[in-house]
Design an enzyme around this catalytic site. Sequence first.
Site, mmCIF file in Angstrom:
data_model
loop_
_atom_site.group_PDB
_atom_site.id
_atom_site.type_symbol
_atom_site.label_atom_id
_atom_site.label_comp_id
_atom_site.label_asym_id
_atom_site.label_seq_id
_atom_site.Cartn_x
_atom_site.Cartn_y
_atom_site.Cartn_z
ATOM 1 N NE ARG A 174 -4.669 10.750 -16.694
ATOM 2 C CZ ARG A 174 -4.750 10.836 -18.018
ATOM 3 N NH1 ARG A 174 -5.917 10.951 -18.605
ATOM 4 N NH2 ARG A 174 -3.656 10.825 -18.737
ATOM 5 C CE LYS A 216 -3.023 5.762 4.990
ATOM 6 N NZ LYS A 216 -2.154 5.447 6.147
ATOM 7 C CD GLU A 223 -4.337 -2.861 11.785
ATOM 8 O OE1 GLU A 223 -4.240 -1.870 12.533
ATOM 9 O OE2 GLU A 223 -3.595 -3.042 10.798
ATOM 10 C CE LYS A 229 -8.906 3.687 8.164
ATOM 11 N NZ LYS A 229 -8.113 2.653 7.581
ATOM 12 C CD GLU A 254 -0.742 8.562 7.318
ATOM 13 O OE1 GLU A 254 -1.553 7.673 6.992
ATOM 14 O OE2 GLU A 254 0.452 8.357 7.522
ATOM 15 N NE ARG A 268 -6.007 7.227 6.600
ATOM 16 C CZ ARG A 268 -6.738 6.888 5.561
ATOM 17 N NH1 ARG A 268 -7.342 7.808 4.854
ATOM 18 N NH2 ARG A 268 -6.883 5.612 5.231
ATOM 19 C CG ASN A 290 0.477 4.532 9.859
ATOM 20 O OD1 ASN A 290 0.081 3.497 9.342
ATOM 21 N ND2 ASN A 290 0.471 5.685 9.239
ATOM 22 C CG HIS A 343 0.700 0.120 11.189
ATOM 23 N ND1 HIS A 343 0.047 0.017 12.397
ATOM 24 C CD2 HIS A 343 -0.175 -0.341 10.252
ATOM 25 C CE1 HIS A 343 -1.166 -0.478 12.194
ATOM 26 N NE2 HIS A 343 -1.330 -0.712 10.898
ATOM 27 C CG HIS A 347 4.566 -1.364 7.366
ATOM 28 N ND1 HIS A 347 4.182 -0.104 6.979
ATOM 29 C CD2 HIS A 347 3.422 -2.069 7.485
ATOM 30 C CE1 HIS A 347 2.857 -0.051 6.865
ATOM 31 N NE2 HIS A 347 2.373 -1.235 7.170
ATOM 32 C CG HIS A 405 -0.965 -5.687 8.162
ATOM 33 N ND1 HIS A 405 0.121 -4.876 7.883
ATOM 34 C CD2 HIS A 405 -1.907 -4.872 8.704
ATOM 35 C CE1 HIS A 405 -0.176 -3.630 8.234
ATOM 36 N NE2 HIS A 405 -1.388 -3.600 8.727
HETATM 37 P P1 NAD Z 1 -5.552 -10.941 3.426
HETATM 38 O O1 NAD Z 1 -6.247 -10.077 2.498
HETATM 39 O O2 NAD Z 1 -4.305 -11.611 2.971
HETATM 40 O O3 NAD Z 1 -6.568 -12.035 3.968
HETATM 41 C C1 NAD Z 1 -6.117 -12.965 4.917
HETATM 42 C C2 NAD Z 1 -6.383 -14.415 4.496
HETATM 43 O O4 NAD Z 1 -7.731 -14.732 4.755
HETATM 44 C C3 NAD Z 1 -6.150 -14.695 3.036
HETATM 45 O O5 NAD Z 1 -5.607 -15.986 2.911
HETATM 46 C C4 NAD Z 1 -7.543 -14.650 2.463
HETATM 47 O O6 NAD Z 1 -7.663 -15.392 1.277
HETATM 48 C C5 NAD Z 1 -8.334 -15.267 3.572
HETATM 49 N N1 NAD Z 1 -9.731 -14.873 3.653
HETATM 50 C C6 NAD Z 1 -10.242 -13.646 3.444
HETATM 51 N N2 NAD Z 1 -11.537 -13.640 3.759
HETATM 52 C C7 NAD Z 1 -11.858 -14.888 4.151
HETATM 53 C C8 NAD Z 1 -13.054 -15.488 4.623
HETATM 54 N N3 NAD Z 1 -14.162 -14.779 4.791
HETATM 55 N N4 NAD Z 1 -13.028 -16.781 4.927
HETATM 56 C C9 NAD Z 1 -11.887 -17.510 4.810
HETATM 57 N N5 NAD Z 1 -10.712 -16.982 4.400
HETATM 58 C C10 NAD Z 1 -10.712 -15.676 4.081
HETATM 59 O O7 NAD Z 1 -5.136 -10.157 4.756
HETATM 60 P P2 NAD Z 1 -5.887 -9.060 5.643
HETATM 61 O O8 NAD Z 1 -5.406 -9.288 7.012
HETATM 62 O O9 NAD Z 1 -7.329 -8.997 5.371
HETATM 63 O O10 NAD Z 1 -5.270 -7.698 5.109
HETATM 64 C C11 NAD Z 1 -3.898 -7.427 5.213
HETATM 65 C C12 NAD Z 1 -3.548 -6.431 4.133
HETATM 66 O O11 NAD Z 1 -4.275 -5.230 4.343
HETATM 67 C C13 NAD Z 1 -2.096 -6.057 4.127
HETATM 68 O O12 NAD Z 1 -1.634 -6.018 2.798
HETATM 69 C C14 NAD Z 1 -2.090 -4.645 4.708
HETATM 70 O O13 NAD Z 1 -1.029 -3.866 4.226
HETATM 71 C C15 NAD Z 1 -3.406 -4.133 4.242
HETATM 72 N N6 NAD Z 1 -3.948 -3.061 5.082
HETATM 73 C C16 NAD Z 1 -4.400 -1.956 4.454
HETATM 74 C C17 NAD Z 1 -4.961 -0.940 5.187
HETATM 75 C C18 NAD Z 1 -5.531 0.248 4.482
HETATM 76 O O14 NAD Z 1 -5.872 1.220 5.155
HETATM 77 N N7 NAD Z 1 -5.692 0.208 3.180
HETATM 78 C C19 NAD Z 1 -5.063 -1.048 6.572
HETATM 79 C C20 NAD Z 1 -4.594 -2.202 7.193
HETATM 80 C C21 NAD Z 1 -4.035 -3.212 6.426
HETATM 81 N N1 GLY Z 2 -4.587 1.710 8.261
HETATM 82 C C1 GLY Z 2 -4.033 3.012 8.270
HETATM 83 C C2 GLY Z 2 -4.870 4.031 7.625
HETATM 84 O O1 GLY Z 2 -5.898 3.768 7.063
HETATM 85 O O2 GLY Z 2 -4.514 5.170 7.646
#
Ligand code: NAD
Ligand code: GLY
Length: 360
Positions: free
Chosen positions: A118, A140, A182, A224, A234, A238, A242, A245, A249, A262
């Site tokens: 938890r 998130k 972003e 942010k 949200e 917040r 999106n 998005h 999505h 993404h």
């Molecule tokens: P990712 O985590 O898939 O990373 C992108 C690629 O880069 C991967 O192949 C990874 O292995 C590689 N990589 C990472 N760091 C590296 C580095 N320093 N050097 C070389 N390669 C590297 O993708 P992302 O764009 O970082 O994140 C996308 C994800 O984040 C999605 O799942 C999306 O839904 C999520 N997201 C979440 C939020 C949130 O608020 N939690 C916000 C935006 C996106």
């Molecule tokens: N990336 C959207 C959020 O954090 O709310």
Amino acid sequence: MKTLQVALGNRSYPIYIGSGLLGCAEIYTQHIQSKQVIVISNETIAPLYLDKVLNNLQAFSVKTVILPDGEQFKTLEYLSQIFDTLLISKFSRNATLIALGGGVIGDMGGFAAACYQRGIAFLQIPTTLLAQVDSSVGGKTGVNHPLGKNMIGAFYQPRCVIADSDVLDTLDNRQLAAGLAEVIKYGLIRDAAFFAWLEQNIDALLARDKTALAYAIEQSCINKAEIVAIDETETGLRATLNLGHTFGHAIETGAGYGTYLHGEAVAIGTCLAADLSRRKGWLNEADVSRITSLFRKCNLPIHPPEQIDSDRFVELMSVDKKNVDGQIRLILLTKIGEATLPIDVDRHLLEQTLKSYGKE
Ligand code: NAD
Ligand code: GLY
């Protein structure tokens, strides 16, 4: 090093931004609460940066979980591997989880930390631009479901975010551009001056100018952190994060997870949202053109894939966390630098955008 705060009362936490932070043991260790530490990463990032992190943790009992690399592995099945290791290692509630990676690892690690017994402490070490400017901040967490992106998850804040700008050196250009999508979002939803700065400095950012990148990361995190402090879960503001998005999505799910990055899907989605905002009479042609030009300069896609027709788009968009009673709700732009809260979409205008954007 710059330190920003996400102000959430007794759950407030710092975002450290700077060069060389991965090697600064004291930054991590002050946020670790017991001997038991688990580091989550993936097959691409671990060979590059895991040892650097582990070097700082020699006084701790550390387990690692290295997941396969990709959005398609952001699932309950792969999440289980983290729980297996935590349980086999008999980690207790005062253990600390460190997520070392991009948004996929950050979202999965955070969700595992939220669920295990938890809730255990967790630290975010974002390694992509997208993760440094967005996903690591704000709590998130979650995984995808075959029927919808990020549909299983929790709000769960980290103890700190360590954004080391040096790790971006190994990021490829496509990933860098996805992160910029972003960054541009913050300018569009609430910071017109930042959007204008991005227009002026996009070449420097694409050339990885350290000063320009540091400024873009800091401004994004300031925006942010302010939004999250006002509306952590949200209920209103917040949702403006999106922008684009819901379309994005739908593209990610419809094209198959991992086909579009993404940030790429968000870039297309933002162009669609801008087109719809123009049809609403809020943006003019020149505004839309400024937006699409900036994405184009980043080599980001601006048109949706042809395989997703408007009916399929609407079907995919009907699975979205902003929807209420099955009604699609979207964030639109009233001007550059100002976004609406989620609004019920006019189905006729939405279909015009989906059928005509880029074809008129
Ligand atoms: P990712 O985590 O898939 O990373 C992108 C690629 O880069 C991967 O192949 C990874 O292995 C590689 N990589 C990472 N760091 C590296 C580095 N320093 N050097 C070389 N390669 C590297 O993708 P992302 O764009 O970082 O994140 C996308 C994800 O984040 C999605 O799942 C999306 O839904 C999520 N997201 C979440 C939020 C949130 O608020 N939690 C916000 C935006 C996106
Ligand atoms: N990336 C959207 C959020 O954090 O709310």
